[in-house]
Design a protein around this motif. Sequence first.
Motif, PDB file in Angstrom:
ATOM      1  N   ARG A 135       0.851  -1.191   0.000  1.00 25.80           N
ATOM      2  CA  ARG A 135       0.000   0.000   0.000  1.00 25.80           C
ATOM      3  C   ARG A 135       0.886   1.240   0.000  1.00 25.80           C
ATOM      4  NH1 ARG A 135      -4.770  -1.117   4.229  1.00 25.80           N
ATOM      5  NH2 ARG A 135      -5.112   1.091   3.843  1.00 25.80           N
ATOM      6  N   PRO A 136       0.549   2.251  -0.789  1.00 26.32           N
ATOM      7  CA  PRO A 136       1.406   3.434  -0.940  1.00 26.32           C
ATOM      8  C   PRO A 136       1.718   4.150   0.371  1.00 26.32           C
ATOM      9  CG  PRO A 136      -0.363   3.476  -2.543  1.00 26.32           C
ATOM     10  CD  PRO A 136      -0.637   2.316  -1.637  1.00 26.32           C
ATOM     11  N   GLU A 137       0.817   4.075   1.335  1.00 30.38           N
ATOM     12  CA  GLU A 137       1.063   4.740   2.615  1.00 30.38           C
ATOM     13  C   GLU A 137       1.990   3.955   3.542  1.00 30.38           C
ATOM     14  OE1 GLU A 137      -2.951   2.587   2.992  1.00 30.38           O
ATOM     15  OE2 GLU A 137      -1.890   3.694   1.437  1.00 30.38           O
ATOM     16  N   ASN A 138       2.336   2.740   3.167  1.00 30.60           N
ATOM     17  CA  ASN A 138       3.211   1.901   3.992  1.00 30.60           C
ATOM     18  C   ASN A 138       4.675   2.213   3.656  1.00 30.60           C
ATOM     19  OD1 ASN A 138       4.574  -0.087   5.373  1.00 30.60           O
ATOM     20  ND2 ASN A 138       3.172  -1.728   4.783  1.00 30.60           N
ATOM     21  N   THR A 139       5.129   3.360   4.102  1.00 28.44           N
ATOM     22  CA  THR A 139       6.473   3.826   3.751  1.00 28.44           C
ATOM     23  C   THR A 139       7.570   2.923   4.303  1.00 28.44           C
ATOM     24  OG1 THR A 139       6.454   5.362   5.626  1.00 28.44           O
ATOM     25  CG2 THR A 139       5.761   6.227   3.479  1.00 28.44           C
ATOM     26  N   ALA A 140       7.331   2.285   5.438  1.00 28.66           N
ATOM     27  CA  ALA A 140       8.352   1.385   6.000  1.00 28.66           C
ATOM     28  C   ALA A 140       8.605   0.203   5.067  1.00 28.66           C
ATOM     29  CB  ALA A 140       7.930   0.906   7.387  1.00 28.66           C
ATOM     30  N   SER A 141       7.545  -0.409   4.542  1.00 29.97           N
ATOM     31  CA  SER A 141       7.719  -1.541   3.622  1.00 29.97           C
ATOM     32  C   SER A 141       8.316  -1.092   2.299  1.00 29.97           C
ATOM     33  CB  SER A 141       6.390  -2.253   3.377  1.00 29.97           C
ATOM     34  OG  SER A 141       6.100  -3.118   4.449  1.00 29.97           O
ATOM     35  N   ILE A 142       7.963   0.097   1.853  1.00 32.02           N
ATOM     36  CA  ILE A 142       8.555   0.610   0.615  1.00 32.02           C
ATOM     37  C   ILE A 142      10.061   0.774   0.798  1.00 32.02           C
ATOM     38  CG2 ILE A 142       8.661   2.629  -0.910  1.00 32.02           C
ATOM     39  CD1 ILE A 142       5.570   2.867  -0.432  1.00 32.02           C
ATOM     40  N   LYS A 143      10.488   1.262   1.958  1.00 26.97           N
ATOM     41  CA  LYS A 143      11.923   1.396   2.231  1.00 26.97           C
ATOM     42  C   LYS A 143      12.621   0.040   2.224  1.00 26.97           C
ATOM     43  CE  LYS A 143      11.583   5.699   4.779  1.00 26.97           C
ATOM     44  NZ  LYS A 143      11.633   6.338   6.093  1.00 26.97           N
ATOM     45  N   VAL A 144      11.950  -0.991   2.729  1.00 26.81           N
ATOM     46  CA  VAL A 144      12.537  -2.335   2.744  1.00 26.81           C
ATOM     47  C   VAL A 144      12.841  -2.810   1.324  1.00 26.81           C
ATOM     48  CG1 VAL A 144      12.070  -4.780   3.241  1.00 26.81           C
ATOM     49  CG2 VAL A 144      11.544  -3.034   4.962  1.00 26.81           C
ATOM     50  N   VAL A 145      11.854  -2.739   0.429  1.00 30.90           N
ATOM     51  CA  VAL A 145      12.079  -3.239  -0.930  1.00 30.90           C
ATOM     52  C   VAL A 145      13.058  -2.356  -1.697  1.00 30.90           C
ATOM     53  CG1 VAL A 145       9.911  -4.527  -1.078  1.00 30.90           C
ATOM     54  CG2 VAL A 145       9.976  -2.148  -1.854  1.00 30.90           C
ATOM     55  N   GLU A 146      13.063  -1.057  -1.392  1.00 32.50           N
ATOM     56  CA  GLU A 146      14.035  -0.171  -2.040  1.00 32.50           C
ATOM     57  C   GLU A 146      15.453  -0.466  -1.567  1.00 32.50           C
ATOM     58  OE1 GLU A 146      12.444   3.755  -1.365  1.00 32.50           O
ATOM     59  OE2 GLU A 146      11.137   3.618  -3.134  1.00 32.50           O
ATOM     60  N   ALA A 203     -12.207  -2.079   2.043  1.00 29.41           N
ATOM     61  CA  ALA A 203     -12.267  -1.441   0.721  1.00 29.41           C
ATOM     62  C   ALA A 203     -11.184  -2.014  -0.192  1.00 29.41           C
ATOM     63  CB  ALA A 203     -12.078   0.072   0.847  1.00 29.41           C
ATOM     64  N   TRP A 204     -11.379  -1.849  -1.494  1.00 27.37           N
ATOM     65  CA  TRP A 204     -10.364  -2.242  -2.465  1.00 27.37           C
ATOM     66  C   TRP A 204      -9.275  -1.183  -2.436  1.00 27.37           C
ATOM     67  CZ3 TRP A 204     -10.145  -6.930  -4.247  1.00 27.37           C
ATOM     68  CH2 TRP A 204     -11.310  -7.693  -4.239  1.00 27.37           C
ATOM     69  N   ARG A 205      -8.043  -1.607  -2.188  1.00 26.37           N
ATOM     70  CA  ARG A 205      -6.924  -0.677  -2.004  1.00 26.37           C
ATOM     71  C   ARG A 205      -5.925  -0.794  -3.144  1.00 26.37           C
ATOM     72  NH1 ARG A 205      -8.898   2.397   2.221  1.00 26.37           N
ATOM     73  NH2 ARG A 205      -9.799   0.957   3.718  1.00 26.37           N
ATOM     74  N   ASP A 206      -5.391   0.365  -3.532  1.00 27.58           N
ATOM     75  CA  ASP A 206      -4.313   0.409  -4.514  1.00 27.58           C
ATOM     76  C   ASP A 206      -3.026  -0.089  -3.860  1.00 27.58           C
ATOM     77  OD1 ASP A 206      -6.218   1.642  -6.069  1.00 27.58           O
ATOM     78  OD2 ASP A 206      -5.315   3.641  -5.920  1.00 27.58           O
ATOM     79  N   HIS A 207      -2.158  -0.674  -4.663  1.00 28.77           N
ATOM     80  CA  HIS A 207      -0.872  -1.168  -4.181  1.00 28.77           C
ATOM     81  C   HIS A 207       0.222  -0.843  -5.193  1.00 28.77           C
ATOM     82  CE1 HIS A 207      -3.326  -3.420  -1.373  1.00 28.77           C
ATOM     83  NE2 HIS A 207      -2.239  -3.834  -0.764  1.00 28.77           N
ATOM     84  N   LEU A 208       1.395  -0.522  -4.675  1.00 34.96           N
ATOM     85  CA  LEU A 208       2.587  -0.386  -5.507  1.00 34.96           C
ATOM     86  C   LEU A 208       3.196  -1.768  -5.661  1.00 34.96           C
ATOM     87  CD1 LEU A 208       4.077   2.759  -3.761  1.00 34.96           C
ATOM     88  CD2 LEU A 208       3.159   2.657  -6.085  1.00 34.96           C
ATOM     89  N   THR A 209       3.632  -2.100  -6.863  1.00 36.19           N
ATOM     90  CA  THR A 209       4.232  -3.409  -7.114  1.00 36.19           C
ATOM     91  C   THR A 209       5.725  -3.260  -7.315  1.00 36.19           C
ATOM     92  OG1 THR A 209       2.201  -4.268  -8.088  1.00 36.19           O
ATOM     93  CG2 THR A 209       4.247  -5.396  -8.680  1.00 36.19           C
ATOM     94  N   TYR A 210       6.474  -4.105  -6.605  1.00 36.79           N
ATOM     95  CA  TYR A 210       7.928  -4.208  -6.749  1.00 36.79           C
ATOM     96  C   TYR A 210       8.237  -5.655  -7.113  1.00 36.79           C
ATOM     97  CZ  TYR A 210       8.322   0.326  -4.523  1.00 36.79           C
ATOM     98  OH  TYR A 210       8.224   1.665  -4.238  1.00 36.79           O
ATOM     99  N   VAL A 211       9.288  -5.859  -7.899  1.00 36.88           N
ATOM    100  CA  VAL A 211       9.582  -7.201  -8.383  1.00 36.88           C
ATOM    101  C   VAL A 211      11.084  -7.475  -8.366  1.00 36.88           C
ATOM    102  CG1 VAL A 211       9.705  -6.521 -10.820  1.00 36.88           C
ATOM    103  CG2 VAL A 211       9.046  -8.844 -10.228  1.00 36.88           C
ATOM    104  N   VAL A 212      11.406  -8.744  -8.200  1.00 33.41           N
ATOM    105  CA  VAL A 212      12.770  -9.224  -8.384  1.00 33.41           C
ATOM    106  C   VAL A 212      12.672 -10.472  -9.263  1.00 33.41           C
ATOM    107  CG1 VAL A 212      12.779 -10.625  -6.262  1.00 33.41           C
ATOM    108  CG2 VAL A 212      14.943  -9.879  -7.270  1.00 33.41           C
ATOM    109  N   THR A 213      13.584 -10.587 -10.202  1.00 42.59           N
ATOM    110  CA  THR A 213      13.625 -11.768 -11.061  1.00 42.59           C
ATOM    111  C   THR A 213      14.982 -12.453 -10.914  1.00 42.59           C
ATOM    112  OG1 THR A 213      14.515 -10.651 -12.994  1.00 42.59           O
ATOM    113  CG2 THR A 213      12.096 -10.663 -12.752  1.00 42.59           C
ATOM    114  N   ALA A 214      15.071 -13.621 -11.487  1.00 44.69           N
ATOM    115  CA  ALA A 214      16.320 -14.383 -11.438  1.00 44.69           C
ATOM    116  C   ALA A 214      17.461 -13.653 -12.126  1.00 44.69           C
ATOM    117  CB  ALA A 214      16.106 -15.763 -12.066  1.00 44.69           C
ATOM    118  N   GLU A 215      17.152 -12.656 -12.953  1.00 44.62           N
ATOM    119  CA  GLU A 215      18.198 -11.889 -13.636  1.00 44.62           C
ATOM    120  C   GLU A 215      18.704 -10.700 -12.805  1.00 44.62           C
ATOM    121  OE1 GLU A 215      16.033 -14.302 -16.336  1.00 44.62           O
ATOM    122  OE2 GLU A 215      15.207 -12.633 -15.218  1.00 44.62           O
ATOM    123  N   HIS A 216      18.085 -10.441 -11.679  1.00 44.70           N
ATOM    124  CA  HIS A 216      18.494  -9.328 -10.815  1.00 44.70           C
ATOM    125  C   HIS A 216      19.954  -9.505 -10.408  1.00 44.70           C
ATOM    126  CE1 HIS A 216      18.791  -6.985  -7.049  1.00 44.70           C
ATOM    127  NE2 HIS A 216      17.770  -6.279  -7.501  1.00 44.70           N
TER     128      HIS A 216
END
Length: 158
Positions: free
Chosen positions: A90-101, A120-133
Amino acid sequence: MSPPFSRLRRSYDRAAREGRLVPFVIDAGEGPVGQMHLFEIQWGARWTASAGYWLDQSVTGRGLATWALAMLLDHGLTDVGLHRIEINIRPENTASIKVVERLGLTPEGMREGLIFVDGAWRDHLTYVVTAEHRYAGHMVRALKLGELRETTDCDPHN
């Protein structure tokens, strides 16, 4: 309303036996303080999963989520054999965003109304890692060597 814990545990156990879920408990030496898991595991042409995690508020800010997520991603990309793992936050979850960053995951953008949370239906930011990372399968090692942007001195292996 959430299902009773016993029913939730049975459904997690069944999904794990069927290879659709890889659950873990986060223990920081004082007993369980959180949980993380790979879920919605898909094989076929995808070899993908989503990752989810939570920590008890009393232990946040110590780097546990960063280290635990690095371990989960390493495990998913190497031992489980996944090609792609995504994390939706969720965009307001700045702590989790810092973790993935800190771990250098790739942002893919906003997914509108992705998950039904808190009534309610909530928007989410998506972050990804692949085997090529660059650090795929070696995120814990990269954290130990200071190659990733870890900002705390919490190392569960010391």
